[in-house]
Design an enzyme around this catalytic site. Structure first.
Site, PDB file in Angstrom:
ATOM      1  N   ILE A  55       0.814  -1.241   0.005  1.00  0.00           N
ATOM      2  CA  ILE A  55       0.141   0.139   0.047  1.00  0.00           C
ATOM      3  C   ILE A  55       0.938   1.094   0.051  1.00  0.00           C
ATOM      4  O   ILE A  55       0.430   2.230  -0.050  1.00  0.00           O
ATOM      5  CB  ILE A  55      -0.938   0.045   1.166  1.00  0.00           C
ATOM      6  N   LYS A 104       8.823  -1.000   2.006  1.00  0.00           N
ATOM      7  CA  LYS A 104       7.394  -0.947   1.689  1.00  0.00           C
ATOM      8  C   LYS A 104       6.707  -1.313   2.657  1.00  0.00           C
ATOM      9  O   LYS A 104       6.971  -1.797   3.515  1.00  0.00           O
ATOM     10  CB  LYS A 104       7.456  -2.480   0.557  1.00  0.00           C
ATOM     11  N   ASP A 113      10.021  15.946   7.975  1.00  0.00           N
ATOM     12  CA  ASP A 113       9.743  15.631   6.822  1.00  0.00           C
ATOM     13  C   ASP A 113       8.239  15.616   6.893  1.00  0.00           C
ATOM     14  O   ASP A 113       7.338  14.809   6.459  1.00  0.00           O
ATOM     15  CB  ASP A 113       9.960  14.294   6.494  1.00  0.00           C
ATOM     16  N   LYS A 130       5.354  -2.221   7.788  1.00  0.00           N
ATOM     17  CA  LYS A 130       6.586  -1.243   6.796  1.00  0.00           C
ATOM     18  C   LYS A 130       7.743  -2.332   7.088  1.00  0.00           C
ATOM     19  O   LYS A 130       8.376  -2.551   7.934  1.00  0.00           O
ATOM     20  CB  LYS A 130       6.796   0.026   7.567  1.00  0.00           C
ATOM     21  N   PHE A 143      13.391   3.128   1.056  1.00  0.00           N
ATOM     22  CA  PHE A 143      13.865   2.170   1.724  1.00  0.00           C
ATOM     23  C   PHE A 143      13.043   1.133   2.150  1.00  0.00           C
ATOM     24  O   PHE A 143      13.581   0.110   2.788  1.00  0.00           O
ATOM     25  CB  PHE A 143      14.964   2.590   2.805  1.00  0.00           C
TER      26      PHE A 143
END
Ligand SMILES: *[C@@H]1O[C@H](CO)[C@@H](O)[C@H](O)[C@H]1NC(C)=O
Ligand SMILES: *[C@@H]1O[C@H](CO)[C@@H](O)[C@H](O)[C@H]1NC(C)=O
Ligand SMILES: *[C@@H]1O[C@H](CO)[C@@H](O)[C@H](O)[C@H]1NC(C)=O
Ligand SMILES: *[C@@H]1O[C@H](CO)[C@@H](O)[C@H](O)[C@H]1NC(C)=O
Ligand SMILES: *[C@@H]1O[C@H](CO)[C@@H](O)[C@H](O)[C@H]1NC(C)=O
Ligand SMILES: *[C@@H]1O[C@H](CO)[C@@H](O)[C@H](O)[C@H]1NC(C)=O
Length: 859
Positions: free
Chosen positions: A541, A548, A661, A563, A546
């Protein structure tokens, strides 16, 4: 130079002592009563010479009248050198009484009923005394409450600025409570100190507790004293001392103690259901607020059969613990509708619990006590509490319910309640040493650059990663107090469990458990591969540099986001470490929750709450997707949620955390469209108090990067404010932060928005799908706020708190275009404009505070 604030109080206070001693002999006169307290409570601000009120409006009086001679001549008083921002109030923490040899207090107390004794400890520099030299014991009428206790080690391990220890003393027949402080003999230069003493007489509300595993046997608590370690308003919110039912207890949210992904649902009683005390459950047992919220398992009987609703607590070994369960069913009316089993440490505490059968009717509260002995095992000891539907009873609903939970440690046969000092996390020790060595002297106040050597910290984590067993921190998010507003969860909770055992046999695991604290679940690789169907590509998803993200199913039906790091990437591993470190310590409604992690066979994976509605960007950027875009009001609410999450990062934790971020793909939305800030892989703990910024290598996402940070490589929380400004414009305009397909001057949203703002043409940029939805005043407030966030210089940008305030204000303007009586504020410093704004601010934030809700889940 630090000047000594120590003043021996012998001569000056002896006269006062005699004067006040007259008071002391008459309890009523010497006592202070806050709102809602009976007349017989003591609130002593130790070492202070004047009466003063705390932030709850309770009056604290000086302690000297209660010192037993010669205690008054061997003790001294001192103010604390500095005030930690997380202190809820200067009173009683900012003054202390210091003892360099044993000394006692005597308090006239009722000879019947239990006494709630609370010790307030703020480890700070007092005069020339170093907080790390304070090692002492405390006894009270023969009970050892503390032994070789270090407030500074304990506070450091719990990352709290201050500690409150609460004891429920057995009835004192003599009518005198004798409290003795003794510096430890075996530590050179040891001293004892105390900031505040609170004594609240209560009923004899502990009798017998059913022994876990032996339902026909009971533990008699008569004659024992208890220490309260945890007191939770399950499924509800923080209840402060002034809202307790007369015993000034504090009840905390239970979420930090929940174990695993399956955390059930919370609910609140309906207004038309009356919840009232009964003869068996009188008012002093708990406030009604506690009984009017609950946590249940959820609507799906199949899911409920497959999991236990579980809480985990860290406790000291070799003690018996009394767990008091509070129940109130405000939904169901009949026996055998909801029947469940209660387990503690894998043993059955109660079979077939049926709240209605116990209480007799809907809305009637009831409580049950269970006792369990926790033996010394490997590593830190834990107390597990789990609920599971009693399937064998065939109840109407497979569900269970809990409204409140208290955990008490019971004094042992030698009348002892003291455990050992916890072992603080190495990361915290290093961070504090660093802060101390770089701290500017009081007068200079100069800006300092701290080169943060994170390598070391993560290096350390790395070394121990092999036997990683992270647990979520014990630190609870608590709200400061009702005067500052209920919305700001603070890291420095007022509570201590005093609970982490420093077992010398398992130093490493002790280090780790205090490193990440409480309970962060450790998943096996098998669980992770099963959850993701062996990392099936169809479950992906999200994809990052670095890693998925996979959609996974765990515990028989709970959706999670998993993750998985690319095992070949070192940066990926570093970011994962950061994320575990950061997220395991943080819990907030507007931050994504980390459930656990897996590290096995070269695989590394983090498991999060699944966010059903994906990223904010998916719902505002209409290009090429034909899903409905979010309406303006909803967008505003999401921005407010995200702002609140960031505000918490910046100010709520002991160390400022800079996200680094902030962007629309890192703001996720759950199934109820609640915004959650995610992706802490780049986060840094920022400068503390006096330092202005940390210097770092520039990282982040283009389009959102703070130009000042880029130029000067100095990171402050204002860099997040800049990025958030870009997010705000993105939400308004429905276009990406960078769009290279546009004419050159329009490529960067930040630049283009500021240009249009200057030219007064911002209206033309608004997302066409929002046409006609935005109130004019709201629009003005919103773009003014967003524009300020994009100021070139960080110092010109508002703080996240100001941004939050202004967005709340914009929402009010949107919802009540005419009815808003409060005058518009100038600029983003709205909250400096006057008390009206504060009041309104609080109201608005208060409005938004009702948690979770979710209704009771029955099908
Ligand atoms: C209070 O306790 C201390 C230490 O146990 C003892 O020395 C002292 O005599 C006690 N005082 C009273 C009044 O009981
Ligand atoms: C309370 O009111 C709601 C609607 O107002 C109703 O659906 C519900 O059944 C009522 N509950 C009780 C216990 O009367
Ligand atoms: C618990 O008791 C056992 C046996 O008395 C002892 O060996 C152990 O050290 C104790 N543990 C702690 C943490 O006090
Ligand atoms: C209870 O059982 C679970 C699973 O078997 C185990 O992981 C946990 O350590 C046990 N807890 C205690 C306190 O024994
Ligand atoms: C719930 O906990 C009990 C006691 O630890 C255990 O026996 C049972 O297997 C657990 N059930 C589930 C579904 O995890
Ligand atoms: C007192 O506590 C300190 C710190 O936890 C510890 O190093 C020391 O060994 C303890 N002393 C005694 C006598 O237990």
């Amino acid at each position: 130079m630090i000047s000594s604030h120590l003043s021996l109080s012998s001569s000056s206070s002896s006269l006062a002592f005699f004067l006040l001693a007259t008071f002391a002999s008459n309890p009523i006169l010497a006592l202070s009563g806050g709102p809602g307290q009976g007349p017989k409570s003591y609130f002593l601000s130790c070492g202070s010479s004047r009466k003063a009120a705390d932030s709850d409006g309770r009056t604290w009086v000086p302690d000297s009248a209660f010192l037993v001679p010669p205690a008054n001549s061997v003790s001294s008083t001192s103010p604390a050198l500095s005030q930690d921002p997380s202190l809820p109030s200067p009173v009683p923490y900012m003054s202390a009484r210091i003892f360099t040899s044993p000394a006692s207090y005597d308090f006239p107390v009722p000879s019947k009923g239990r006494l709630f004794l609370r010790l307030y400890l703020y480890p700070s520099t007092y005069g020339t005394l170093n907080p790390s030299d304070a090692f002492f014991g405390v006894t009270a009428n023969g009970f050892t409450l503390l032994r070789n206790f270090s407030a500074s080690i304990t506070a450091q391990a719990l990352t709290q600025a201050y500690i409150i220890k609460e004891y429920v003393m057995s009835p004192v027949e003599s009518g005198i409570l004798n409290l003795t402080f003794s510096p430890s003999w075996d530590h050179a230069g040891a001293y004892a100190f105390i900031n505040g003493i609170e004594i609240v007489p209560g009923e004899d509300m502990f009798k017998e507790a059913t022994m876990v595993g032996f339902s026909d046997q009971a533990v008699n608590t008569d004659g024992a004293s208890l220490e309260n370690l945890f007191r939770l308003n399950v499924g509800g919110q923080y209840i402060g001392p002034t809202r307790d039912s007369g015993l000034t207890r504090t009840w905390y949210d239970d979420t930090p103690y929940l174990f695993g992904a399956a955390t059930g649902v919370t609910s609140q009683s309906d207004k038309n259901v009356t919840i009232g005390y009964t003869a068996d459950t009188p008012e002093y047992i708990a406030p009604l607020d506690l009984y009017s919220t609950a946590r249940t398992m959820g609507p799906d009987p199949k899911v409920n059969r497959n999991y236990n609703l579980t809480w985990v607590f860290q406790v000291d070994a070799n003690f018996t613990y009394i767990a008091r369960f509070h129940f109130c069913d405000y939904l169901l009316t009949k026996v055998n509708q909801r029947v469940f089993d209660i387990f503690m440490n894998n043993q059955t505490a109660q079979e077939s619990a049926d709240v209605i059968a116990w209480s007799g009717s809907r809305g009637a509260p009831v409580y049950k006590d269970y006792a369990i002995f926790v033996a010394d095992g490997d590593g830190d000891e834990e107390l597990w509490v789990a609920l599971h539907p009693s399937v064998s009873m065939k109840p109407e609903y497979y569900d269970s319910i809990l409204n409140g939970l208290e955990i008490y440690k019971m004094s042992d046969t030698s009348l002892n309640l003291a455990g050992q000092n916890p072992v603080p996390s190495k990361m915290l020790v290093e961070a504090e040493d660093r802060a101390a060595s770089f701290a500017p002297s009081k007068s200079s106040g100069a800006r300092l650059v701290i080169g943060v050597v994170f390598g070391c910290i993560f290096g350390f984590i790395f070394v121990v990663a092999g036997f990683l067993l992270l647990r979520r921190t014990n630190n609870q998010a608590i709200r400061t107090n009702s005067h500052v507003g209920n919305w700001l969860p603070l890291y420095g909770s007022s509570r201590t469990s005093g609970s982490r055992t420093a077992s010398s046999r398992s130093t490493a695991s002790s280090h780790l458990s205090s490193l990440a604290g409480g309970l962060c679940r450790h998943f096996s690789l098998y669980e992770i591969t099963r959850a993701t169907k062996n990392f099936d590509e169809s479950k992906v998803i999200g994809v990052g540099g670095f890693w998925k993200v996979y959609l996974g199913i765990i515990d028989g039906g709970n959706k999670v986001a998993i993750k998985r790091s690319n095992p070949l990437s070192e940066q990926g591993v570093n970011e994962f470490e950061t994320e575990i470190e950061m997220l395991s310590k943080l819990r907030h409604k507007h931050l994504v929750s980390l459930i656990g992690f897996c590290e096995e066979g070269g695989e590394m994976a983090l498991v999060y709450d699944y966010m059903a509605n994906g990223t904010l960007r998916d719902h505002i950027n209409s290009k090429g997707k034909n899903r409905p875009m979010l309406a303006w009001n909803q967008r505003l609410e999401i921005c407010i949620g995200a702002a609140r999450g960031l505000h918490y990062l910046h100010t709520g934790a002991k160390y400022t955390i800079i996200h680094r971020d902030v962007k629309t793909t890192n703001i996720l939305l759950d199934e109820k469209w609640v915004a959650k800030v995610s992706d802490f892989g780049l986060s840094k703990t920022g400068p503390e108090l006096n330092q202005a910024h940390v210097s770092t290598v520039v990282k982040g996402s283009f389009g959102y990067l703070d130009p000042e940070y880029f130029r000067r490589q100095q990171l402050t929380e204002k860099s997040d404010v800049y990025s958030f400004g870009v997010v705000l414009f993105e939400v308004l305009c429905g276009r990406p932060a960078l769009n290279p397909s546009l004419p050159k001057e329009q490529v960067s949203l930040a630049d283009w928005a500021r240009h249009c703002q200057w030219k007064g043409t911002l209206h033309e940029m608004v997302d066409p799908s929002l046409e006609g939805q935005i109130d004019e005043d709201c629009f003005r407030k919103f773009v003014e706020t967003a524009g300020k966030c994009l100021s070139d210089r960080g110092s010109d940008r508002p703080s996240m708190g100001d941004v939050l305030w202004n967005l709340e204000y914009a929402l009010q303007l949107q919802l009540n275009p005419e009815g808003t009586a409060t005058p518009a504020t100038e600029g983003c410093q709205g909250n400096k404009d006057g008390h009206d704004h504060y009041a309104m601010h609080r109201k608005m934030l208060g409005l938004d505070e009702e948690e979770g809700g979710g209704g009771i889940g029955l099908d």
